[in-house]
Every structure is written in structure tokens, then in C-alpha cells.
Write a protein that holds these residues in place. Structure first.
Motif, short mmCIF file in Angstrom:
data_model
loop_
_atom_site.label_atom_id
_atom_site.label_comp_id
_atom_site.label_asym_id
_atom_site.label_seq_id
_atom_site.Cartn_x
_atom_site.Cartn_y
_atom_site.Cartn_z
N THR A 81 0.84 -1.21 0.00
CA THR A 81 0.00 0.00 0.00
C THR A 81 0.86 1.25 0.00
OG1 THR A 81 -0.25 -0.11 2.40
CG2 THR A 81 -1.99 -1.11 1.07
N ARG A 82 1.94 1.23 0.77
CA ARG A 82 2.83 2.39 0.82
C ARG A 82 3.41 2.70 -0.55
NH1 ARG A 82 8.19 3.53 0.81
NH2 ARG A 82 8.90 5.25 2.10
N ASN A 83 3.80 1.65 -1.28
CA ASN A 83 4.46 1.85 -2.57
C ASN A 83 3.49 1.81 -3.75
OD1 ASN A 83 6.84 2.11 -1.21
ND2 ASN A 83 7.60 0.08 -1.68
N GLY A 84 2.20 1.66 -3.46
CA GLY A 84 1.20 1.72 -4.52
C GLY A 84 1.27 0.57 -5.51
N CYS A 85 1.57 -0.63 -5.03
CA CYS A 85 1.66 -1.80 -5.91
C CYS A 85 0.33 -2.56 -5.89
CB CYS A 85 2.81 -2.72 -5.49
SG CYS A 85 2.97 -4.15 -6.56
N ASN A 172 7.30 -4.28 -9.97
CA ASN A 172 5.94 -4.43 -10.50
C ASN A 172 5.41 -3.11 -11.06
OD1 ASN A 172 5.83 -7.16 -9.93
ND2 ASN A 172 4.90 -6.84 -7.93
N ARG A 173 5.70 -2.03 -10.39
CA ARG A 173 5.26 -0.72 -10.88
C ARG A 173 6.03 -0.34 -12.15
NH1 ARG A 173 2.25 2.91 -7.94
NH2 ARG A 173 3.57 4.57 -8.74
N LEU A 174 7.34 -0.58 -12.16
CA LEU A 174 8.15 -0.25 -13.32
C LEU A 174 7.70 -1.02 -14.56
CD1 LEU A 174 10.70 1.15 -14.55
CD2 LEU A 174 11.97 -0.89 -13.84
N THR A 175 7.38 -2.29 -14.38
CA THR A 175 7.01 -3.12 -15.53
C THR A 175 5.54 -2.99 -15.90
OG1 THR A 175 6.48 -5.08 -14.18
CG2 THR A 175 8.78 -4.83 -14.96
#
Length: 187
Positions: A81-85, A172-175
């Protein structure tokens, strides 16, 4: 929680066991065999066999720590949740559901709000404190964590979990990894 994917994730294909770099193939085959499908997050992470292997090794080490299963999931969801994944939120919601965790716990974790269980809330707060201070928590923060039955060893194990889930959430966010069909109901 930000849920936007990488605008141009075409640089990170959904590899198959056959299309992945050779060094990533054994790991992808093992994941597919265990889960019955190949999650897009792993398929895209396989673009770098070192990143995929690094996450799998760190995660296996984290899973072998003395932190109990729910505490490890609290850490994973706090990082997600903190990193928005959004992929991690869905995946760990599914794991918590399978563990028959209290629905109020899952709801609070997804919202990033205080947990109804004081011992698990101590884990969540400690994770956030370690992140906020880059590991330089004060004695009062460490004492608040250990006052709920956690140990100095657990405090160090939290840093391992943070490392593993920093890698996965950011990759996961980058990809632009999407939530796979089997996890859609937990998105």
C-alpha cells in the motif's frame, strides 16, 4: 494508494518459460508449476533473471524468519500500500483471505489505517518507522515493537522483508504488471 502502471510497459513483455532469458526459465517453470499459472509480475520481472532470482531468494529467506505468518503478511501489505503496488495488494489480500485472516484486518491493511490487532499494528508501525528513519529508529520505537512480543531478531528480520518487498513493489510498478485473472477478485 497510486495504482497507475508504467505508461509504456512494452519493454517488459509477459515472458513464457520458453521466451524468457535462459537463466530465468527454471524459476518461471517452478512458479508456474506451483501456482498453476505464470503471474505477469514474475513473467515481466524475468526480463532480468538477476532481479527475479534476487526477489525469489530474498522472499524465501524472509519466509523462513522467526516472524509469524500474519506478521510477514502485515509487512508485505504495508509495503504494497505504501508503494502503490496494486498487484501486491491483490496477491497479499488473496493470501490473507486463504489464511482466514480477520476481514477487518484485511480492510485496514488495504486502507493503510491502524489495525484492530495491537500486536500486528506494532509490526505495521515498526515497518513504517524503519522506512521513515532509513533504519535509524530510536529506542522508544524499538521498545514499542518489542513490547508486543517481538524480538530484536524480528526487528532485523523486518529489514529483510522491507528489502524483498521494496524490490517487488518497485519492479511491478516499473514493468506495469497487471493483476492476473486468478487475483482479480482481490484487486
Amino acid at each position: 494508494m497510486p495504482t497507475t502502471a508504467c505508461p509504456d510497459h512494452t519493454a517488459f513483455p509477459d515472458h513464457t518459460v520458453e521466451s524468457a532469458p535462459a537463466a530465468a526459465r527454471p524459476a518461471l517453470a517452478a512458479i508456474e508449476g506451483k501456482q498453476g499459472f505464470l503471474p505477469s509480475a514474475a513473467a515481466r520481472m524475468a526480463t532480468s533473471p538477476e532481479v527475479l532470482g534476487g526477489f525469489l531468494k530474498m522472499n524465501a529467506l524472509f519466509e523462513s524468519t522467526t516472524l509469524d505468518r500474519l506478521s510477514r503478511e502485515v509487512l508485505a501489505m504495508t509495503m504494497a500500500t505504501r508503494n502503490g503496488c496494486h498487484v501486491c495488494v491483490a496477491m497479499h489480500t488473496g493470501i490473507l483471505t486463504a489464511l482466514e485472516a480477520d476481514p477487518a484486518l484485511i480492510t485496514a491493511l488495504r486502507a493503510g489505517t491502524p489495525l484492530p490487532d495491537e500486536r500486528l499494528e506494532a509490526v505495521r508501525r515498526f515497518v513504517l518507522a524503519v522506512l521513515a528513519t532509513n533504519g535509524a529508529v530510536d529506542r522508544e520505537t524499538l521498545d514499542a515493537f518489542t513490547a508486543h512480543g517481538h524480538t530484536p531478531r524480528n526487528a532485523l528480520e523486518v529489514t529483510l522483508g522491507i528489502a524483498a518487498y521494496t524490490l517487488s513493489t518497485l519492479a511491478n510498478r516499473l514493468t506495469g504488471a497487471p493483476v492476473d485473472g486468478p487475483l482479480a477478485r482481490f484487486a
